[in-house]
Design a protein around this motif. Sequence first.
Motif: not given
Length: 89
Positions: A24-26, A62-63, A67-68, A84-86
């Motif tokens: 997510l930080a990406a 998803a790109d 996708k991850p 996102i919560a995960k």
Amino acid sequence: MAEKKASGGARGGIAKPVTPSPELAAIVGTAELPRSEIVSKMWEYIKKNDLQNPANKREILADAKLKPIFGADKVTMFEMNKHIAKHVK
């Protein structure tokens, strides 16, 4: 009483800063952010990269970066928060 709930709510839930996972930080950066800000940054990324399905704007395609996080090729905008919560602590 409503005032206490409002101020208490500002420190928890959607306003509480959370740490994004490396995946997510990406997209949103490594700094702690409230969930609301993470969702806003996700939408900025989705719109900037034209990742909404033109035939159904509720679907996000998803790109390689998404996708991850999503674990699928596409999700609906309503499912996005669940994914996102995960990826936050």
